[in-house]
Motif scaffolding. Structure first.
Motif, PDB file in Angstrom:
ATOM      1  N   GLU A 241      83.350  52.559  57.402  1.00  0.00           N
ATOM      2  CA  GLU A 241      84.572  53.307  57.709  1.00  0.00           C
ATOM      3  C   GLU A 241      85.617  52.423  58.363  1.00  0.00           C
ATOM      4  O   GLU A 241      86.815  52.632  58.184  1.00  0.00           O
ATOM      5  N   LEU A 242      85.162  51.420  59.121  1.00  0.00           N
ATOM      6  CA  LEU A 242      86.096  50.498  59.755  1.00  0.00           C
ATOM      7  C   LEU A 242      86.492  49.347  58.828  1.00  0.00           C
ATOM      8  O   LEU A 242      87.330  48.516  59.210  1.00  0.00           O
ATOM      9  N   GLY A 243      85.890  49.262  57.649  1.00  0.00           N
ATOM     10  CA  GLY A 243      86.250  48.227  56.702  1.00  0.00           C
ATOM     11  C   GLY A 243      85.688  46.860  57.015  1.00  0.00           C
ATOM     12  O   GLY A 243      86.198  45.845  56.531  1.00  0.00           O
ATOM     13  N   VAL A 244      84.625  46.797  57.815  1.00  0.00           N
ATOM     14  CA  VAL A 244      83.992  45.507  58.138  1.00  0.00           C
ATOM     15  C   VAL A 244      82.550  45.571  57.615  1.00  0.00           C
ATOM     16  O   VAL A 244      81.603  45.739  58.371  1.00  0.00           O
ATOM     17  N   PHE A 245      82.398  45.417  56.318  1.00  0.00           N
ATOM     18  CA  PHE A 245      81.121  45.689  55.646  1.00  0.00           C
ATOM     19  C   PHE A 245      80.021  44.709  56.031  1.00  0.00           C
ATOM     20  O   PHE A 245      78.843  45.008  55.880  1.00  0.00           O
ATOM     21  N   GLU A 246      80.393  43.528  56.539  1.00  0.00           N
ATOM     22  CA  GLU A 246      79.392  42.540  56.939  1.00  0.00           C
ATOM     23  C   GLU A 246      79.038  42.640  58.421  1.00  0.00           C
ATOM     24  O   GLU A 246      78.280  41.815  58.941  1.00  0.00           O
ATOM     25  N   ALA A 247      79.563  43.624  59.113  1.00  0.00           N
ATOM     26  CA  ALA A 247      79.341  43.746  60.564  1.00  0.00           C
ATOM     27  C   ALA A 247      77.863  43.917  60.868  1.00  0.00           C
ATOM     28  O   ALA A 247      77.153  44.673  60.207  1.00  0.00           O
TER      29      ALA A 247
END
Length: 383
Positions: free
Chosen positions: A140-146
């Protein structure tokens, strides 16, 4: 504008099996009085309003009563969920409660949609960041590698800073967040904020706003001048027995933070840890000042006392924890090394000494008979 910063109410929590709702009610009533006496405009609650995702009916009632008292004292309320809360449950009815002055910021989609309140100097934007579990919110935050809290909090704060920049010049901004900041000190009563991965975040992640109201750690502390933990309003472990619980009162002027004051909360019931033989704890006047406290007792009798907790509670009605530590000479050897080369009877003797008391001759005679009987059975089985 005057702001009161609190967090980690943990409504519904128990303390060694004791229901704390009455204590929590007392301290939250005191907070409402501070709010009225100090003419607070906004109360911030930075996560862990409840102690569990599905709170009891009594816990929900106490929370609602506390909100009503704070509002009656003259304050707007802004609250976010922590790692103990259920964000959907805490946020139920948020669209309606905001109209009455209770703003529940519980969704990732709202991190850059602040509550904007005005004073004589203009607008103040309050950004509520719910507890962000990396795996649950990274898409949802657009940081898929987090993989860490730093990754997702960085993305959320980027959205906050972008929104601040879009708004008019001179806007003052406040962030509520539930996180473990590097350099802050934990206590015994916090639940780990993550399972695996890295849970800490640097204070620099919150740059670009006027004040950061942190929750999660239960000790009041200053990360930097405008980034602070309020701590919990009650102690939730004996490791916090020397803490003085408090809230922060922040006053904003036209340029940002003008002053920050620590205001102590009342001690509803003290915590004491007492150590000694049971008879001494029950009779000595040294412990007279602990009679109304929650008590953790460490017994040092040579033999474990019988019915010790009941006897303790006759003098200390709020005794909640008991441990027996038989005084013995401690050696820095592994148990197997201490027993190497000893006979079975010597090992049995040492077991008696470590676990109970010095054995008398009758005990040893019975053990010797049992060992002899065992040896006899083994010989017959071998034959």
């Amino acid at each position: 504008m005057k702001i009161l910063h609190t967090s980690d109410w943990h409504i519904g929590r128990t303390f060694h099996g004791v229901d704390l709702l009455e204590d929590q009610c007392a301290v939250l009533d005191a907070m409402a009085k501070i709010t009225a006496d100090r003419e607070i405009d906004v109360v911030l609650i930075s996560g862990d309003v409840y102690d569990r995702a599905v709170p009891s009916a009594d816990a929900v009632k106490l929370c609602n009563d506390a909100f009503e008292k704070l509002h009656a004292a003259g304050a707007m309320i802004i609250a976010t969920p922590g790692n103990h809360d259920s964000a959907p449950r805490l946020g139920a009815g948020a669209a309606f409660s905001g109209a009455g002055g209770l703003y529940l910021k519980t969704t990732v989609a709202e991190v850059d949609a602040p509550v904007v309140l005005a004073d004589a100097h203009g607008d103040v934007a309050f950004y509520g960041l719910p507890y962000l579990e990396p795996e649950a919110v990274k898409a949802e935050l657009g940081v898929f590698e987090a993989r860490s809290h730093q990754d997702v909090l960085s993305a959320a704060m980027d959205r906050v800073r972008a929104d601040v920049e879009r708004r008019q010049s001179g806007l003052r901004s406040v962030v509520l967040a539930h996180a473990f900041v590097v350099g802050a000190v934990a206590s015994e009563s916090e639940r780990p904020i993550t399972v695996g991965g890295v849970e800490t975040v640097p204070a620099s992640i919150f740059g670009g706003v006027d004040y950061v109201a942190l929750g999660h750690l239960h000790t009041p502390q200053v990360v930097n001048e405008t980034t602070r933990y309020s701590g919990s309003p009650l102690p939730y472990s004996f490791g916090e027995r020397d803490h003085r619980k408090s809230v922060w009162i922040i006053e904003l002027n036209d340029a940002g933070v003008e002053s920050i004051e620590k205001v102590d909360l009342p001690v509803v019931r003290g915590l004491s840890e007492i150590t000694g033989p049971l008879d001494e704890l029950l009779s000595s006047e040294v412990y007279a000042n602990c009679l109304d406290d929650y008590v953790s007792a460490i017994l040092t009798d040579p033999v474990r006392p019988v019915d010790a907790m009941r006897k303790l509670q006759e003098r200390f009605p709020h005794a909640v924890h008991l441990r027996w530590e038989r005084p013995t000479e401690r050696v820095a050897l592994r148990y197997a090394e201490r027993l190497r080369g000893q006979s079975d009877l010597d090992i049995a003797r040492r077991f008696f000494e470590d676990a109970w008391t010095d054995p008398d001759e009758e005990h040893l005679r019975l053990v010797e008979q049992a060992l002899a009987a065992g040896d006899s059975r083994e010989r017959r089985a071998s034959a």
